[in-house]
Design a protein around this motif. Sequence first.
Motif, PDB file in Angstrom:
ATOM      1  N   THR A 187       0.837  -1.200   0.000  1.00  0.00           N
ATOM      2  CA  THR A 187       0.000   0.000   0.000  1.00  0.00           C
ATOM      3  C   THR A 187       0.872   1.250   0.000  1.00  0.00           C
ATOM      4  OG1 THR A 187      -0.113   0.113   2.423  1.00  0.00           O
ATOM      5  CG2 THR A 187      -1.749  -1.263   1.297  1.00  0.00           C
ATOM      6  N   GLY A 190       0.974   3.771   1.972  1.00  0.00           N
ATOM      7  CA  GLY A 190       1.531   4.132   3.277  1.00  0.00           C
ATOM      8  C   GLY A 190       2.778   3.335   3.601  1.00  0.00           C
ATOM      9  N   GLU A 191       2.757   2.041   3.284  1.00  0.00           N
ATOM     10  CA  GLU A 191       3.946   1.208   3.478  1.00  0.00           C
ATOM     11  C   GLU A 191       5.095   1.684   2.595  1.00  0.00           C
ATOM     12  OE1 GLU A 191       2.921  -3.209   3.458  1.00  0.00           O
ATOM     13  OE2 GLU A 191       1.061  -2.289   2.738  1.00  0.00           O
ATOM     14  N   TYR A 243       3.520  -4.190   7.976  1.00  0.00           N
ATOM     15  CA  TYR A 243       2.221  -3.530   8.054  1.00  0.00           C
ATOM     16  C   TYR A 243       1.465  -3.731   6.745  1.00  0.00           C
ATOM     17  CZ  TYR A 243       4.919  -1.230  11.717  1.00  0.00           C
ATOM     18  OH  TYR A 243       5.732  -0.988  12.794  1.00  0.00           O
ATOM     19  N   SER A 260      -1.434  -1.441   5.966  1.00  0.00           N
ATOM     20  CA  SER A 260      -2.266  -0.264   5.702  1.00  0.00           C
ATOM     21  C   SER A 260      -1.592   0.948   6.314  1.00  0.00           C
ATOM     22  CB  SER A 260      -3.661  -0.435   6.316  1.00  0.00           C
ATOM     23  OG  SER A 260      -3.578  -0.438   7.734  1.00  0.00           O
ATOM     24  N   TRP A 261      -2.059   2.138   5.921  1.00  0.00           N
ATOM     25  CA  TRP A 261      -1.523   3.368   6.507  1.00  0.00           C
ATOM     26  C   TRP A 261      -1.774   3.414   8.006  1.00  0.00           C
ATOM     27  CZ3 TRP A 261       1.756   6.914   7.042  1.00  0.00           C
ATOM     28  CH2 TRP A 261       1.494   8.065   7.775  1.00  0.00           C
ATOM     29  N   ARG A 262      -2.942   2.941   8.434  1.00  0.00           N
ATOM     30  CA  ARG A 262      -3.254   2.976   9.865  1.00  0.00           C
ATOM     31  C   ARG A 262      -2.243   2.143  10.651  1.00  0.00           C
ATOM     32  NH1 ARG A 262      -9.316   1.858  11.767  1.00  0.00           N
ATOM     33  NH2 ARG A 262      -9.487   3.886  10.732  1.00  0.00           N
ATOM     34  N   GLU A 263      -1.905   0.959  10.138  1.00  0.00           N
ATOM     35  CA  GLU A 263      -0.931   0.119  10.831  1.00  0.00           C
ATOM     36  C   GLU A 263       0.471   0.741  10.798  1.00  0.00           C
ATOM     37  OE1 GLU A 263      -0.895  -3.866   9.408  1.00  0.00           O
ATOM     38  OE2 GLU A 263      -3.026  -4.220   9.810  1.00  0.00           O
ATOM     39  N   ARG A 280       1.221   3.956  10.654  1.00  0.00           N
ATOM     40  CA  ARG A 280       1.240   5.088  11.580  1.00  0.00           C
ATOM     41  C   ARG A 280       1.326   4.615  13.025  1.00  0.00           C
ATOM     42  NH1 ARG A 280      -4.077   8.360  11.198  1.00  0.00           N
ATOM     43  NH2 ARG A 280      -4.790   6.454  12.241  1.00  0.00           N
ATOM     44  N   ALA A 281       0.510   3.607  13.368  1.00  0.00           N
ATOM     45  CA  ALA A 281       0.517   3.115  14.748  1.00  0.00           C
ATOM     46  C   ALA A 281       1.856   2.474  15.100  1.00  0.00           C
ATOM     47  CB  ALA A 281      -0.625   2.112  14.942  1.00  0.00           C
TER      48      ALA A 281
END
Length: 338
Positions: free
Chosen positions: A166, A168-169, A256, A258-261, A263-264
Motif C-alpha cells: 500500500t 503508506g507502506e 504492516y 495499511s496506513w493505519r498500521e 502510523r501506529a
Amino acid sequence: MFVLALLVSAVLVTLAGIAILNAITFPRLRPGPAADPPARLSVLIPARDEAAVIGTTVRALLDQTGVDFEVLILDDDSTDGTTAAALAAAAGDARVRVLAGRPLPAGWLGKNWACHQLAQAAATDRLLFTDADVCWRPAALAAAAAEFERTRADLLTIWPTQITATWGERLVVPLVALAVQAYLPVLATHHLPGPAFAAAVGQGLLFRRSAYEALGGHAAVRGHVVEDVALARRCKAAGQRLRAAAGAGLVVCRMYRSWREVRAGFAKNILAGHGGQPALLLASTLFHWLIFIFPWVWLAAAVLQGAGPSVLLPLSLGLLGVGVRALSAAVTGQRVGD
C-alpha cells in the motif's frame, strides 16, 4: 544561505559516502552449503494474535534444510486462535513447540517478557529471536547459521527485506533501509569498539547463548521499547562481537498492511528511538527537513526569481538526496522508482 548550503552539502556527501560504502561492504546472506555443519538452532517466536500469519511462518521454517533446529512459539495471551493455527501448520512435527505465556510481571514490556520465557525454554546454544510475520525462505536458516559461524559472532542481527504494497507502506517503511544504509557504516558497527555504532533489528537476532546470558538477556532490557538496539549496545559495550547481515531476499517481512498500521507502528517506536526526548525528535525532524526538503524549496525560489545558473547548486543537492534514497532502495530490494 551559503552556510546552509555548505551544511546540507557536507551532510549529503557524507550520507552518500556511507551508502556507497555499505553497498559494497554490507554482508548479505547467501544460500549454499556451509563449510562445516552449523550448530543446532532454537528459533524463538513471540506471538500475540498472529493467527493470520503464524501458519505460513511455521510451514516456511519446517521447509528449511542444511541445519538442525527447533521452533518455539510463545502464545502471549492471544484471543484469535494463534496456538491452534501454529499447531495445525506444524502437523505434529516434533520440532515445533507452542508455549503458553506466563502473566506479565511489573516493569516488563510484553515482547521482552515473551522473549525471556522463550530463551529459558530453548534447548540449544544458538538463540534466534524472530517475529511471527518474518518469513524464512528456503535455505535462509542455514545461510544465517553459516554467517553466524563464519563471523564468530556473539550476536548476528539480520535485516529482512521489507515487503511493501500500500502507499503508506511504500512511503514510510523503506526509510528504515535508508537509516541503516546511509547512516550506519557497517564496518564501524563491526570493528569499532563501544556502543556508538551499535544497531540491531528484533526481526532477526541470533545470539550465542553464553553471550546472551552474559548481557543479562531480555531481563536487562525489560522496560525498553527498542529492546533490539538496547541489546546491541550492551553487546558492544561488553566487548562482544556484533555482526550484521542483510536478508537479501532470503529473509523477508511485511510489517504492516495499511496506513493505519504504519502510523501506529512507527508512532509506538519513534520517540523511544530518540531516547524518549521530544526535543531530540523535534531536532531530528527539522534536520531532515533541512537536508532533504530545503534544496527543493531553494530551487523553486531560484526558478521563480529567474536566477539562471544559481539553480545548479540546489538542484544538485536535491538530486543527491534522491540519489542516496534510491541507492538505499536498490541495495535492499525496495522500489527504486519510489
